[in-house]
Design an enzyme around this catalytic site. Sequence first.
Site, mmCIF file in Angstrom:
data_model
loop_
_atom_site.group_PDB
_atom_site.id
_atom_site.type_symbol
_atom_site.label_atom_id
_atom_site.label_comp_id
_atom_site.label_asym_id
_atom_site.label_seq_id
_atom_site.Cartn_x
_atom_site.Cartn_y
_atom_site.Cartn_z
ATOM 1 N N TYR A 118 3.485 9.797 0.417
ATOM 2 C CA TYR A 118 4.567 9.003 1.516
ATOM 3 C C TYR A 118 6.010 9.098 1.038
ATOM 4 O O TYR A 118 6.862 9.124 1.979
ATOM 5 C CB TYR A 118 4.437 7.583 1.411
ATOM 6 C CG TYR A 118 3.046 7.005 1.724
ATOM 7 C CD1 TYR A 118 2.070 8.097 2.301
ATOM 8 C CD2 TYR A 118 2.423 5.775 1.533
ATOM 9 C CE1 TYR A 118 0.854 7.621 2.725
ATOM 10 C CE2 TYR A 118 1.189 5.372 1.981
ATOM 11 C CZ TYR A 118 0.336 6.174 2.422
ATOM 12 O OH TYR A 118 -1.065 5.826 2.847
ATOM 13 N N ASP B 151 0.974 -1.407 -0.035
ATOM 14 C CA ASP B 151 0.032 -0.221 0.110
ATOM 15 C C ASP B 151 1.052 1.336 0.026
ATOM 16 O O ASP B 151 1.442 1.593 1.074
ATOM 17 C CB ASP B 151 -0.868 0.083 1.045
ATOM 18 C CG ASP B 151 -1.854 1.241 1.088
ATOM 19 O OD1 ASP B 151 -2.709 1.118 0.318
ATOM 20 O OD2 ASP B 151 -1.680 2.207 1.939
ATOM 21 N N HIS C 112 -6.748 9.715 -2.483
ATOM 22 C CA HIS C 112 -6.210 9.654 -1.166
ATOM 23 C C HIS C 112 -7.256 10.326 -0.168
ATOM 24 O O HIS C 112 -7.363 9.981 0.778
ATOM 25 C CB HIS C 112 -4.896 10.231 -1.291
ATOM 26 C CG HIS C 112 -4.203 10.056 -0.237
ATOM 27 N ND1 HIS C 112 -2.748 9.906 -0.071
ATOM 28 C CD2 HIS C 112 -4.273 9.511 1.358
ATOM 29 C CE1 HIS C 112 -2.164 9.427 1.019
ATOM 30 N NE2 HIS C 112 -3.060 9.298 1.650
ATOM 31 N N LYS D 192 -1.834 6.115 -4.485
ATOM 32 C CA LYS D 192 -3.061 6.999 -4.185
ATOM 33 C C LYS D 192 -2.728 8.286 -5.097
ATOM 34 O O LYS D 192 -1.454 8.657 -5.121
ATOM 35 C CB LYS D 192 -3.164 7.236 -2.832
ATOM 36 C CG LYS D 192 -3.526 5.943 -2.085
ATOM 37 C CD LYS D 192 -3.629 6.031 -0.549
ATOM 38 C CE LYS D 192 -3.349 4.985 0.075
ATOM 39 N NZ LYS D 192 -2.331 4.371 0.264
#
Length: 321
Positions: free
Chosen positions: A44, A39, A106, A73
């Site tokens: 990130y 994921d 997201h 995302k």
Amino acid sequence: MVLNKKNIPKVGFGLWKISQEDCAEAVYNAIKAGYRHLDSACDYGNEEQVGEGIKRAIDDGLCLREDLFVASKLWNSFHAKEHVELALQKSLDDLQLDYLDLYLVHFPIASKFVPIETRYPPEWIADPDADNPRVELAGVPLIETWQAMEAVCEKGLATQIGVCNYNTGLLHDLMSYAKIKPSMLQIESHPYLTQEKLIRLAKQYNIQVTAFSPLGALSYLELDMAGAAESVIEQNVVKQAASRTGKTPAQVVLRWGVQRGNAIIPKTSRPERLIENLDIFDFELSEQEMAAISALNIHRRFNDPGDFCEAAFNTFNPIYD
């Protein structure tokens, strides 16, 4: 390009907050330990390293690309129709992949576009050098974003599409106009935030659910967004179930998550925890244990833009009532 839709593995490896220097090795070790669901997300800031870990695992024969279920995302600043494919292609390039198994919106938040060459990942603040740096919203309706998501799905760049952090009202609205229906809803859910009505509605619409932060406060202690006293693994009902089953309290909470019928994405970079988090399929919790753990619900949301955007980004920006 026509690709088969794969079923999502029930336990995935969450990549949020894994540092760039640790990420490639963590991904490699996760795949080696048996994880096939990864994921990821633009925000990130570690997708290049995720891609390095994936490539090394494939090159070493640990798995085939077809064995993996890789999710990423769409970040808030790429919601406009002309930016969705741009953002997805950047993630694919970083991950060294030709397609994603799942691409998710997201947040139901559209913010000002930041060109990739200006700053990537764009993060929350539109202009960090402004006198008053803050989140700047963009007038992009969610229907426009979803139609662009459908377009990248039709091109085969993502075999499935879905959403994160939607509430029941937004889910009803999405289902009224979606030509390609969302296959996944990813939300925060743990024993302190069971989200039973939202999960029930998603499943009524035949949408699968992935729970992030399945251990609750443990994901937020280092960010000062939770206190040590809020740890669900210290609850007596969890400890009693752990004693009966011979499992750890964390395994009990993760088992509760999958036994509800959801996928979960715990995060750890410790090799022993990687194995422990996967080792939850050789036991079951009783109906009484499931009910007792669910009864811990206090609607405690740790990941709430209505809180952290004001504290960190000078912008009051709630999406939950």
